[in-house]
Scaffold this active site. Structure first.
Site, PDB file in Angstrom:
ATOM      1  N   ARG A  45       0.760  -1.182   0.099  1.00 54.17           N
ATOM      2  CA  ARG A  45       0.190   0.012   0.096  1.00 54.17           C
ATOM      3  C   ARG A  45       0.620   1.361   0.132  1.00 54.17           C
ATOM      4  O   ARG A  45       0.277   2.438   0.095  1.00 54.17           O
ATOM      5  CB  ARG A  45      -0.991   0.103   1.120  1.00 54.17           C
ATOM      6  CG  ARG A  45      -1.975  -1.038   1.051  1.00 54.17           C
ATOM      7  CD  ARG A  45      -3.278  -0.744   1.996  1.00 54.17           C
ATOM      8  NE  ARG A  45      -3.090  -0.207   3.170  1.00 54.17           N
ATOM      9  CZ  ARG A  45      -3.801   0.455   4.200  1.00 54.17           C
ATOM     10  NH1 ARG A  45      -5.179   0.596   3.537  1.00 54.17           N
ATOM     11  NH2 ARG A  45      -3.406   0.858   4.970  1.00 54.17           N
ATOM     12  N   ASP A  46       2.219   1.238  -0.109  1.00 52.28           N
ATOM     13  CA  ASP A  46       2.746   2.708  -0.112  1.00 52.28           C
ATOM     14  C   ASP A  46       4.185   2.235  -0.863  1.00 52.28           C
ATOM     15  O   ASP A  46       5.286   2.276  -0.502  1.00 52.28           O
ATOM     16  CB  ASP A  46       3.195   2.904   1.269  1.00 52.28           C
ATOM     17  CG  ASP A  46       3.752   4.368   1.346  1.00 52.28           C
ATOM     18  OD1 ASP A  46       3.343   5.093  -0.034  1.00 52.28           O
ATOM     19  OD2 ASP A  46       4.111   4.905   2.428  1.00 52.28           O
ATOM     20  N   VAL A  47       4.105   1.789  -2.308  1.00 49.84           N
ATOM     21  CA  VAL A  47       5.196   1.177  -3.282  1.00 49.84           C
ATOM     22  C   VAL A  47       5.510   2.583  -3.619  1.00 49.84           C
ATOM     23  O   VAL A  47       4.892   3.320  -4.393  1.00 49.84           O
ATOM     24  CB  VAL A  47       4.765   0.327  -4.137  1.00 49.84           C
ATOM     25  CG1 VAL A  47       5.927  -0.059  -5.198  1.00 49.84           C
ATOM     26  CG2 VAL A  47       4.121  -0.790  -3.614  1.00 49.84           C
ATOM     27  N   ASN A 107      10.585   3.923  -0.332  1.00 49.07           N
ATOM     28  CA  ASN A 107      10.531   2.524   0.487  1.00 49.07           C
ATOM     29  C   ASN A 107      11.467   1.586  -0.198  1.00 49.07           C
ATOM     30  O   ASN A 107      10.798   0.281   0.076  1.00 49.07           O
ATOM     31  CB  ASN A 107       9.308   2.347   0.720  1.00 49.07           C
ATOM     32  CG  ASN A 107       8.371   3.346   1.647  1.00 49.07           C
ATOM     33  OD1 ASN A 107       9.219   4.119   2.318  1.00 49.07           O
ATOM     34  ND2 ASN A 107       7.154   3.304   1.644  1.00 49.07           N
TER      35      ASN A 107
END
Length: 199
Positions: A48-50, A54
């Site tokens: 959910r936060d590619v 990250n």
């Protein structure tokens, strides 16, 4: 527990930087990120936060990080509130619709675009305009096609991370073979030049 050598201690993890103009590096980073996401998806988890921030690089290792937004796919839509970084959010996330594995695929496509161009996709830009930008900076045609597949508005039309990883693995292998073939060709040319010079 094993102690690290001074050399290892001097090599901290680095966040992914872009643009990644060297094709072998780009392909390996994308392949490894897709492998990590495919593993998560196979285990019923979405990241959910590619995004590049990250992705960590250390030596030859590429790792996903920051799983604070990750969720189990068994959770209900009510439990799955919107999360992530706006620039990388899939349309269904922005619209507060049902969210699943395809949301990570969208984020992966945005990551691919940023790694190649050094800029985030403009949400107002059409997929065709973004593909034209990738072509303009010399992106591999197969990566442009992959971006197009990931950037589909309809979640069901995006490929799975397993399929993406399989395709990227093939590209990595092909690039390695091409590089080896070029090295051998250069060696033959150098040998012929020496023979000509010595004759």
């Amino acid at each position: 527990h094993t102690s690290k050598s001074p050399q290892q201690q001097q090599q901290p993890r680095r966040k992914l930087r872009h643009p990644l103009l060297a094709t072998p590096v780009l392909l390996r980073v994308l392949r490894d990120v897709s492998s990590g996401l495919a593993h998560l998806h196979d285990n019923g988890v979405i990241h959910r936060d590619v995004k590049p921030a990250n992705v960590l690089l250390r030596d030859d290792l590429v790792k996903l990080c920051d799983f604070g937004s990750s969720r189990d796919l068994k959770q209900t839509l009510q439990q799955m509130t919107a999360a992530g970084t706006t620039s990388y959010m899939a349309p269904e996330v922005m619209n507060e619709e049902a969210v699943g594995r395809p949301a990570d695929v969208w984020g992966f496509g945005v990551l691919l675009f940023e790694c190649v161009t050094g800029t985030v996709c403009a949400r107002s830009a059409s997929t065709q305009d973004l593909m034209a930008r990738l072509k303009e900076v010399g992106c591999l045609p197969k990566l442009i096609r992959l971006f197009e597949q990931c950037h589909q508005v309809e979640p069901s039309e995006r490929p799975t991370m397993t399929d993406i990883h399989r395709e990227l693995q093939e590209l990595v292998i092909q690039d390695a073979q091409d590089s080896q073939g070029l090295k051998e060709e250069l060696k033959r040319a150098e040998s012929q030049d020496r023979d000509t010079y010595n004759s």
